[in-house]
Design a protein around this motif. Structure first.
Motif, PDB file in Angstrom:
ATOM      1  N   LEU A   1      -6.081   5.155   2.105  1.00 20.12           N
ATOM      2  CA  LEU A   1      -5.022   4.293   1.594  1.00 20.12           C
ATOM      3  C   LEU A   1      -5.210   4.046   0.112  1.00 20.12           C
ATOM      4  N   ALA A   2      -4.091   3.984  -0.590  1.00 18.68           N
ATOM      5  CA  ALA A   2      -4.114   3.708  -2.034  1.00 18.68           C
ATOM      6  C   ALA A   2      -3.862   2.223  -2.237  1.00 18.68           C
TER       7      ALA A   2
ATOM      8  N   LEU B   1       0.821  -1.214   0.000  1.00 18.25           N
ATOM      9  CA  LEU B   1       0.000   0.000   0.000  1.00 18.25           C
ATOM     10  C   LEU B   1       0.851   1.259   0.000  1.00 18.25           C
ATOM     11  N   ALA B   2       0.148   2.384  -0.218  1.00 18.63           N
ATOM     12  CA  ALA B   2       0.723   3.716  -0.037  1.00 18.63           C
ATOM     13  C   ALA B   2      -0.376   4.609   0.525  1.00 18.63           C
ATOM     14  N   ALA B   3       0.023   5.755   1.061  1.00 15.26           N
ATOM     15  CA  ALA B   3      -0.966   6.720   1.537  1.00 15.26           C
ATOM     16  C   ALA B   3      -1.562   7.442   0.332  1.00 15.26           C
ATOM     17  N   GLU B   4      -2.866   7.648   0.378  1.00 15.29           N
ATOM     18  CA  GLU B   4      -3.535   8.358  -0.705  1.00 15.29           C
ATOM     19  C   GLU B   4      -3.082   9.815  -0.700  1.00 15.29           C
ATOM     20  N   ALA B   5      -2.821  10.356  -1.873  1.00 22.11           N
ATOM     21  CA  ALA B   5      -2.425  11.761  -1.958  1.00 22.11           C
ATOM     22  C   ALA B   5      -3.563  12.645  -1.469  1.00 22.11           C
ATOM     23  N   PRO B   6      -3.267  13.711  -0.668  1.00 15.50           N
ATOM     24  CA  PRO B   6      -4.342  14.575  -0.161  1.00 15.50           C
ATOM     25  C   PRO B   6      -5.057  15.283  -1.294  1.00 15.50           C
TER      26      PRO B   6
END
Length: 383
Positions: free
Chosen positions: A215-216, A180-185
């Motif tokens: 989450l992306a 996963l990665a954090a979703e861009a704001p």
């Protein structure tokens, strides 16, 4: 000796050509897939529209040991643009009759809906179960915020089957992927909004006011950290009627590998002569930073869970006058954060074994949001 060299080269060329011809003769190519056309009316969206998709699956057998498969989804978005998405593309190497190695982009074996039941002509409802979708992947918009999308990612996996005799099997799946990665704001997000909603007017943290980290889940040919997602599923199958399984997935999603996401699940698929019962329970734990009174970040964990149970009564197999007719009822709920519950009722009519017209009505109650009622009718086919 030199006189023999041309003969050796010619022999090697001929042998290589014969081997290539033999491999070509053993190669097999096939196209399968599915598609659908849907009309959907939603109260919350205040819209009604038709949509259509075509999802071909390309299957190629290089040899008895190596198979390649790829699925693409071709659809038209709301602006009229054609969208083409690679759902999965992977290569299987059969190490033995019971063990298979997989590499590429593949559907993660978490539960049964994502890897096996999400194609529209297999899913008995027009909509995805309430605990899936709404956060990317299959399912699209829905007022009930799901726990997981249909997950796919790039990496490697291995599957192993232990036959127990009398159609009983134990199935193992293990995999490692980019994760996963954090979703861009989003541009329209206001700074500090989340903290205010957490602390405002209440010294104790009210879980209903918390904002879940976004989450992306989309598969990427890259990774924002060195951590890899690990997961697997173990299942017991008493074929062709019953399969129960347990799944696990974990990954760090931020750049510094301090925040993690974990999902556990249990699933059942029970197929009888006149009925099908499918259901899943999922629990997710997502870490996020919270600033304390000393303005230092501490890690808090968002704990959510939910489940769905779908029952299909194949009336046409009991009453000849209803031949081809199914009745479907489904209940789903999500708990602790973004609580919601949903009832769905459907009737399906099978034109033949791979073409079905489905009509589904959903009534969703969102505890801290706007309720919704949706209706859809879908013509779906597999080939």
């Amino acid at each position: 000796m030199l006189k023999l060299l041309p003969i050796a080269i010619a022999t090697a060329v001929v042998s290589g050509q014969l081997l290539a011809n033999e491999q070509q003769e053993n190669s097999r190519f096939a196209i399968a897939g599915y598609g659908d056309v849907k009309y959907e009316d939603s109260k919350v969206m205040d819209s009604s529209a038709f949509s259509a998709r075509f999802i071909p699956i390309f299957l190629f057998s290089l040899s008895d040991k190596i198979h390649i498969e790829a699925e693409t989804e071709i659809s038209i978005d709301e602006q009229g643009e054609t969208e083409v998405e690679l759902e999965y593309a992977d290569i299987h190497y059969f190490l033995s009759d019971t063990t298979t190695f997989t590499a590429g982009k593949f559907l993660l074996p978490f539960g049964q809906y994502g890897p096996y039941q999400h194609p529209s002509w297999i899913n008995r409802s027009v909509f995805s179960p309430g605990i899936y979708g709404g956060i990317g992947g299959h399912g699209g918009y829905q007022p009930m915020q799901g726990l997981l999308p249909v997950m796919s990612d790039i990496g490697v996996g291995i599957q192993h089957i232990i036959p127990l005799g009398k159609n009983q099997k134990i199935l193992f799946d293990l995999y490692m992927t980019n994760g996963l990665a954090a979703e861009a704001p989003h541009d329209d997000e206001e700074e500090g909004h989340d903290e205010e909603s957490i602390l405002e007017g209440n010294e104790e943290v009210d879980e209903h006011t918390l904002e879940l980290p976004e989450l992306a889940f989309e598969a990427r040919s890259g990774d924002n950290n060195s951590d890899k997602a690990l997961g697997g599923r173990i299942a017991y199958a008493f074929l062709p009627g019953v399969e129960v399984g347990a799944s696990y997935y974990t990954a760090k999603y931020d750049d510094d590998q301090q925040l993690g996401f974990t999902a556990t699940g249990f699933d059942i698929n029970w197929i009888g002569n006149h009925y099908i019962v499918r259901g899943e329970y999922i629990r997710t734990e997502a870490d996020a930073f919270e600033e304390d009174e000393h303005e230092e970040n501490k890690v808090i964990t968002f704990d959510r869970n939910g489940w769905y149970l779908q029952a299909t009564f194949m009336a046409g197999k009991m009453f000849s006058v209803l031949q081809g007719t199914d009745f479907v009822v489904e209940y789903a709920e999500t708990n602790k954060i973004n609580e919601a519950e949903r009832w769905a009722y459907g009737i399906n009519y099978w034109l033949d074994s791979r073409a079905v017209i489905k009509a589904t009505y959903e009534d969703t109650t969102v505890h801290d949001g706007e309720d919704d009622k949706r209706f859809a009718i879908q013509y779906s086919y597999g080939f």
